[in-house]
Write a protein that holds these residues in place. Sequence first.
Motif, short mmCIF file in Angstrom:
data_model
loop_
_atom_site.label_atom_id
_atom_site.label_comp_id
_atom_site.label_asym_id
_atom_site.label_seq_id
_atom_site.Cartn_x
_atom_site.Cartn_y
_atom_site.Cartn_z
N GLY A 95 -0.39 26.33 -4.13
CA GLY A 95 -0.53 26.12 -5.57
C GLY A 95 -0.43 24.76 -5.88
N LEU A 96 0.08 23.85 -4.92
CA LEU A 96 -0.19 22.48 -5.32
C LEU A 96 -1.21 21.74 -5.25
CD1 LEU A 96 3.46 21.51 -3.70
CD2 LEU A 96 3.20 22.05 -6.07
N SER A 97 -1.53 20.82 -5.93
CA SER A 97 -2.88 20.04 -5.77
C SER A 97 -2.54 18.74 -5.29
CB SER A 97 -3.68 19.97 -7.04
OG SER A 97 -2.78 19.17 -8.07
N VAL A 98 -3.49 18.29 -4.47
CA VAL A 98 -3.38 16.91 -3.81
C VAL A 98 -4.66 16.25 -4.36
CG1 VAL A 98 -3.53 15.75 -1.61
CG2 VAL A 98 -2.35 17.79 -1.67
N GLU A 99 -4.42 14.84 -4.53
CA GLU A 99 -5.45 13.98 -4.78
C GLU A 99 -5.71 13.02 -4.05
OE1 GLU A 99 -5.12 12.50 -8.83
OE2 GLU A 99 -3.97 14.04 -9.47
N ASP A 100 -7.14 12.72 -3.80
CA ASP A 100 -7.26 11.37 -2.95
C ASP A 100 -7.54 10.34 -3.80
OD1 ASP A 100 -10.10 13.39 -1.31
OD2 ASP A 100 -7.93 12.99 -0.51
N LEU A 101 -6.56 9.25 -3.60
CA LEU A 101 -6.18 8.36 -4.54
C LEU A 101 -7.62 7.39 -4.08
CD1 LEU A 101 -2.66 8.00 -4.08
CD2 LEU A 101 -3.84 8.72 -6.06
N PRO A 102 -7.89 6.49 -4.96
CA PRO A 102 -9.07 5.45 -5.13
C PRO A 102 -8.55 4.10 -4.20
CG PRO A 102 -8.15 5.10 -7.16
CD PRO A 102 -7.32 6.31 -6.41
N PHE A 103 -7.48 3.99 -3.78
CA PHE A 103 -6.86 2.85 -2.90
C PHE A 103 -6.22 3.28 -1.75
CE2 PHE A 103 -4.06 4.14 -6.28
CZ PHE A 103 -2.82 3.96 -5.50
N ARG A 104 -5.69 2.35 -0.77
CA ARG A 104 -4.84 2.69 0.10
C ARG A 104 -3.63 1.54 0.04
NH1 ARG A 104 -9.01 0.13 2.40
NH2 ARG A 104 -8.61 -1.36 4.00
N VAL A 105 -2.40 1.74 0.65
CA VAL A 105 -1.40 0.94 0.72
C VAL A 105 -0.94 0.62 2.07
CG1 VAL A 105 0.93 0.62 0.11
CG2 VAL A 105 -0.46 1.62 -1.44
N ILE A 106 -1.28 -0.77 2.35
CA ILE A 106 -0.99 -1.21 3.80
C ILE A 106 0.54 -2.25 3.87
CG2 ILE A 106 -3.44 -1.02 4.47
CD1 ILE A 106 -3.61 -4.17 4.18
N ARG A 107 0.71 -2.19 4.85
CA ARG A 107 1.62 -3.37 5.30
C ARG A 107 1.09 -4.52 5.75
NH1 ARG A 107 6.91 -3.01 9.74
NH2 ARG A 107 7.52 -5.01 9.40
N VAL A 108 1.28 -5.73 4.90
CA VAL A 108 0.70 -6.95 5.55
C VAL A 108 1.39 -7.28 6.61
CG1 VAL A 108 0.27 -9.17 4.55
CG2 VAL A 108 0.22 -7.44 2.97
N THR A 109 0.27 -7.84 7.66
CA THR A 109 0.54 -8.06 9.04
C THR A 109 -0.11 -9.24 9.38
OG1 THR A 109 -0.66 -6.42 10.09
CG2 THR A 109 1.44 -5.84 9.87
N SER A 110 -1.15 -9.65 8.69
CA SER A 110 -2.11 -10.74 9.16
C SER A 110 -2.14 -11.91 8.02
CB SER A 110 -3.55 -10.35 9.23
OG SER A 110 -4.30 -10.04 8.00
N LEU A 111 -2.40 -12.96 8.49
CA LEU A 111 -2.44 -14.11 7.65
C LEU A 111 -3.60 -14.08 6.77
CD1 LEU A 111 -1.79 -17.27 10.05
CD2 LEU A 111 -0.40 -16.15 8.39
N ASP A 112 -4.68 -13.37 6.90
CA ASP A 112 -5.89 -13.06 6.07
C ASP A 112 -5.29 -12.20 5.00
OD1 ASP A 112 -7.63 -14.38 7.43
OD2 ASP A 112 -8.53 -12.75 8.49
#
Length: 162
Positions: free
Chosen positions: A20-37
């Motif tokens: 009965g719980l709903s799940v949403e696809d979020l319009p973003f993703r969260v990443i761990r920053v690992t590159s200089l870019d």
Amino acid sequence: MIKQNAFMQNPPSLQQKENGLSVEDLPFRVIRVTSLDDLSRVAQIRQQAYGRHLPQFAQSLVLPEPADFEANTLVLLAISKQDNAPLATMRIHTNCNGPLPLEQAVNLPVEIRSAALAEAVRFSVLNSHCGGGGELSSRCLIQSILPYMSCQKSRLDGDLRA
């Protein structure tokens, strides 16, 4: 269930679960920053966000800060799924290898000082992105502190948000 942002052009899709719980696809993703870019993108967000209220200080945020490279820090970046644009960022410090940055200005009580803690700093959000994900992504960044540290097997007794 997360409320939809009124400015969101592409609302998240809902999928019903068996319990009965709903799940949403979020319009973003969260990443761990690992590159200089990605660190460069983080610096851009910080400069723009701080520039709205502290323009002189924002000039010092053109480049990544030395703390971004420290072993006891984690830099997170929220990125739009629609166009890969950066939306928000935050740096998390732990006191696993030394005192928190906050402790340079405040003497914490002994019972807190001896606990495993995390401090969130340089929290920056871009409000101008046309996907409307800035507000929602900022909430997700804040809520990611303790779960992330748990996944890293760091025992945290609490978190400090400055």
